[in-house]
Design an enzyme around this catalytic site. Structure first.
Site, PDB file in Angstrom:
ATOM      1  N   SER A 145       3.023 -26.509 102.264  1.00 18.00           N
ATOM      2  CA  SER A 145       1.779 -25.950 102.954  1.00 18.00           C
ATOM      3  C   SER A 145       1.825 -26.608 104.291  1.00 18.00           C
ATOM      4  CB  SER A 145       0.646 -26.761 102.291  1.00 18.00           C
ATOM      5  OG  SER A 145      -0.618 -26.514 102.984  1.00 18.00           O
ATOM      6  N   TYR A 158      -4.688 -33.487  98.966  1.00 15.06           N
ATOM      7  CA  TYR A 158      -3.851 -32.380  99.191  1.00 15.06           C
ATOM      8  C   TYR A 158      -2.584 -32.693 100.394  1.00 15.06           C
ATOM      9  CZ  TYR A 158      -2.546 -27.447  99.406  1.00 15.06           C
ATOM     10  OH  TYR A 158      -1.967 -26.165  99.423  1.00 15.06           O
TER      11      TYR A 158
HETATM   12  P1  NAP Z   1      -4.250 -20.621  92.762  1.00 10.83           P
HETATM   13  O1  NAP Z   1      -4.641 -19.247  93.101  1.00 10.83           O
HETATM   14  O2  NAP Z   1      -5.074 -21.600  92.681  1.00 10.83           O
HETATM   15  O3  NAP Z   1      -3.218 -20.570  91.908  1.00 10.83           O
HETATM   16  C1  NAP Z   1      -2.523 -21.965  91.185  1.00 10.83           C
HETATM   17  C2  NAP Z   1      -2.087 -21.596  89.933  1.00 10.83           C
HETATM   18  O4  NAP Z   1      -1.368 -22.962  89.513  1.00 10.83           O
HETATM   19  C3  NAP Z   1      -2.955 -21.397  88.982  1.00 10.83           C
HETATM   20  O5  NAP Z   1      -2.637 -20.239  88.016  1.00 10.83           O
HETATM   21  C4  NAP Z   1      -3.384 -22.419  88.309  1.00 10.83           C
HETATM   22  O6  NAP Z   1      -4.027 -22.539  87.181  1.00 10.83           O
HETATM   23  C5  NAP Z   1      -1.946 -23.044  88.117  1.00 10.83           C
HETATM   24  N1  NAP Z   1      -2.102 -24.462  87.715  1.00 10.83           N
HETATM   25  C6  NAP Z   1      -2.800 -25.536  88.414  1.00 10.83           C
HETATM   26  N2  NAP Z   1      -2.775 -26.668  87.498  1.00 10.83           N
HETATM   27  C7  NAP Z   1      -1.720 -26.438  86.789  1.00 10.83           C
HETATM   28  C8  NAP Z   1      -1.030 -27.226  85.788  1.00 10.83           C
HETATM   29  N3  NAP Z   1      -1.246 -28.667  85.925  1.00 10.83           N
HETATM   30  N4  NAP Z   1      -0.138 -26.786  85.084  1.00 10.83           N
HETATM   31  C9  NAP Z   1       0.245 -25.529  85.187  1.00 10.83           C
HETATM   32  N5  NAP Z   1      -0.443 -24.702  86.075  1.00 10.83           N
HETATM   33  C10 NAP Z   1      -1.274 -25.066  86.989  1.00 10.83           C
HETATM   34  O7  NAP Z   1      -3.290 -21.099  94.133  1.00 10.83           O
HETATM   35  P2  NAP Z   1      -2.486 -20.285  95.172  1.00 10.83           P
HETATM   36  O8  NAP Z   1      -3.361 -20.024  96.505  1.00 10.83           O
HETATM   37  O9  NAP Z   1      -1.732 -19.047  94.652  1.00 10.83           O
HETATM   38  O10 NAP Z   1      -1.266 -21.352  95.580  1.00 10.83           O
HETATM   39  C11 NAP Z   1      -0.175 -21.509  94.768  1.00 10.83           C
HETATM   40  C12 NAP Z   1       0.485 -22.293  95.638  1.00 10.83           C
HETATM   41  O11 NAP Z   1       0.541 -22.307  96.952  1.00 10.83           O
HETATM   42  C13 NAP Z   1      -0.168 -24.017  95.183  1.00 10.83           C
HETATM   43  O12 NAP Z   1       0.637 -24.935  95.362  1.00 10.83           O
HETATM   44  C14 NAP Z   1      -1.137 -24.172  96.884  1.00 10.83           C
HETATM   45  O13 NAP Z   1      -1.059 -25.388  97.086  1.00 10.83           O
HETATM   46  C15 NAP Z   1       0.162 -23.455  97.788  1.00 10.83           C
HETATM   47  N6  NAP Z   1      -0.357 -22.953  98.965  1.00 10.83           N
HETATM   48  C16 NAP Z   1      -1.600 -22.140  98.872  1.00 10.83           C
HETATM   49  C17 NAP Z   1      -2.042 -21.518 100.321  1.00 10.83           C
HETATM   50  C18 NAP Z   1      -3.084 -20.516 100.313  1.00 10.83           C
HETATM   51  O14 NAP Z   1      -3.700 -20.382 101.430  1.00 10.83           O
HETATM   52  N7  NAP Z   1      -3.403 -19.888  99.242  1.00 10.83           N
HETATM   53  C19 NAP Z   1      -1.546 -21.980 101.388  1.00 10.83           C
HETATM   54  C20 NAP Z   1      -0.576 -22.794 101.336  1.00 10.83           C
HETATM   55  C21 NAP Z   1       0.201 -23.372 100.058  1.00 10.83           C
HETATM   56  P3  NAP Z   1      -5.599 -22.562  87.018  1.00 10.83           P
HETATM   57  O15 NAP Z   1      -6.379 -21.075  87.413  1.00 10.83           O
HETATM   58  O16 NAP Z   1      -5.918 -22.951  85.772  1.00 10.83           O
HETATM   59  O17 NAP Z   1      -6.091 -23.480  88.209  1.00 10.83           O
HETATM   60  C1  GCO Z   2      -7.586 -25.682 103.217  1.00  5.38           C
HETATM   61  C2  GCO Z   2      -6.626 -24.463 102.760  1.00  5.38           C
HETATM   62  C3  GCO Z   2      -5.213 -24.933 102.981  1.00  5.38           C
HETATM   63  C4  GCO Z   2      -4.400 -23.804 102.126  1.00  5.38           C
HETATM   64  C5  GCO Z   2      -3.023 -23.988 102.610  1.00  5.38           C
HETATM   65  C6  GCO Z   2      -2.820 -23.858 104.118  1.00  5.38           C
HETATM   66  O1  GCO Z   2      -8.540 -26.193 102.587  1.00  5.38           O
HETATM   67  O2  GCO Z   2      -7.293 -26.088 104.324  1.00  5.38           O
HETATM   68  O3  GCO Z   2      -6.783 -24.590 101.271  1.00  5.38           O
HETATM   69  O4  GCO Z   2      -4.901 -26.256 102.514  1.00  5.38           O
HETATM   70  O5  GCO Z   2      -4.454 -23.888 101.134  1.00  5.38           O
HETATM   71  O6  GCO Z   2      -2.378 -25.209 101.947  1.00  5.38           O
HETATM   72  O7  GCO Z   2      -1.141 -24.001 104.284  1.00  5.38           O
END
Ligand code: NAP
Ligand code: GCO
Length: 264
Positions: A145, A158
């Protein structure tokens, strides 16, 4: 050149991939030739994911597994190896966030975020590495992230977890690079998924969420990322094209980390 980016004959496990970033990465890897296996936390989500993959023409296999449960993860990997084959590519994607001011956050809430976002990538990586060593190669991609580099209010757990995940990535590189295992990270910027939906909700008067406006001002591309923006970088890090890339965090953030931000 195409073969360099091909994932034909490879088995990829993407955790938490019923939707969101994991789903997009898994779908892209399937289009590059990989066999997709994914898990999610309950059968309802796995079924939702299976329907979504089928709509995309991806014959994915889904399993229920809480990635924080080491025994369950060990069983998951053994089941996959028996039913599908040895995992060549692991994407540690499953993650949660809790946006709470640090001094209002309980230790249990802090631990839960670290458990999913940092301990689980350790647990799953530890489960797949022995077979990767025996097979003579492996690719591990940790979804980090921007908070692997920066902090902000309300995301202490986080940021701590994602900062730790950056260093776990580098340590797996250091400890297992000699076995032809490459472990890299992808650091997405602000991506439009359910996880960031609260940051993009319109205000009662219909105006943009202040955080939405803030991110647009901080991003040179002046847009939120889409999950599709992560597919190319993920296929690159999963393919032979990145066999000498190790311990690297590839930021896919539209330039946020390079930019001071647009004057209000
Ligand atoms: P999301 O929409 O919340 O999807 C996360 C997935 O992980 C969901 O299906 C969730 O299931 C599952 N999960 C959570 N806890 C779990 C567990 N204990 N065992 C198995 N599965 C589990 O998140 P996303 O935005 O796609 O993000 C995916 C990854 O990218 C995460 O690691 C997040 O930190 C990272 N990320 C996201 C962003 C962003 O801007 N969206 C940016 C940087 C990094 P549930 O629906 O039950 O929670
Ligand atoms: C926040 C956001 C971010 C993104 C992502 C950025 O609350 O600032 O959720 O943390 O998810 O991780 O890279």
């Amino acid at each position: 050149m195409n073969d360099l980016f091909s994932l034909k004959g490879k088995i990829a496990l993407v955790t938490g991939a019923s939707y969101g970033i994991g789903f997009a990465i898994a779908t892209g890897m399937a289009q590059a030739g990989a066999t997709i296996v994914f898990n999610d936390i309950n059968q309802e989500l796995v079924d939702k994911g299976l329907r979504a993959y089928a709509e995309k023409g991806v014959p994915a296999r889904g399993y229920v597994c809480d990635v924080t449960d080491e025994d369950a993860v060990q069983r998951l990997v053994q089941t996959i190896e028996a039913e599908v084959g040895v995992i060549d590519i692991l994407v540690n994607n499953a993650g949660i966030i809790r946006r709470i001011p640090m001094c209002e956050m309980s230790a249990a809430e802090f631990r839960k975020v670290v458990d999913v976002d940092l301990n689980a990538p350790f647990i799953v990586s530890k489960a797949v590495i022995p077979s990767m060593i025996r097979k003579g190669h492996g690719k591990i991609i940790n979804i980090c992230s921007m908070m692997s580099e920066l902090g902000r209010e309300t995301v202490s757990a986080y940021a701590a977890a994602k900062g730790g995940l950056k260093m776990l990535t580098r340590n797996i590189c250091s400890e297992y690079g000699a076995y032809n295992i490459q472990c890299n990270g992808i650091g997405p910027g602000y991506i439009a998924t359910p996880q960031t939906a609260p940051l993009r909700e319109k205000q009662p008067d219909g105006s943009p969420h202040p955080f939405d406006s803030f991110i647009l001002a901080k991003t040179p591309a002046h847009r939120w990322g889409d999950t599709e923006d992560l597919v190319g970088p993920a296929v690159f890090l999963a393919s032979d094209a990145s066999n000498f890339v190790n311990g690297h965090i590839l930021y896919v953030d539209g330039g946020i980390l390079a930019y001071i931000g647009k004057q209000p």
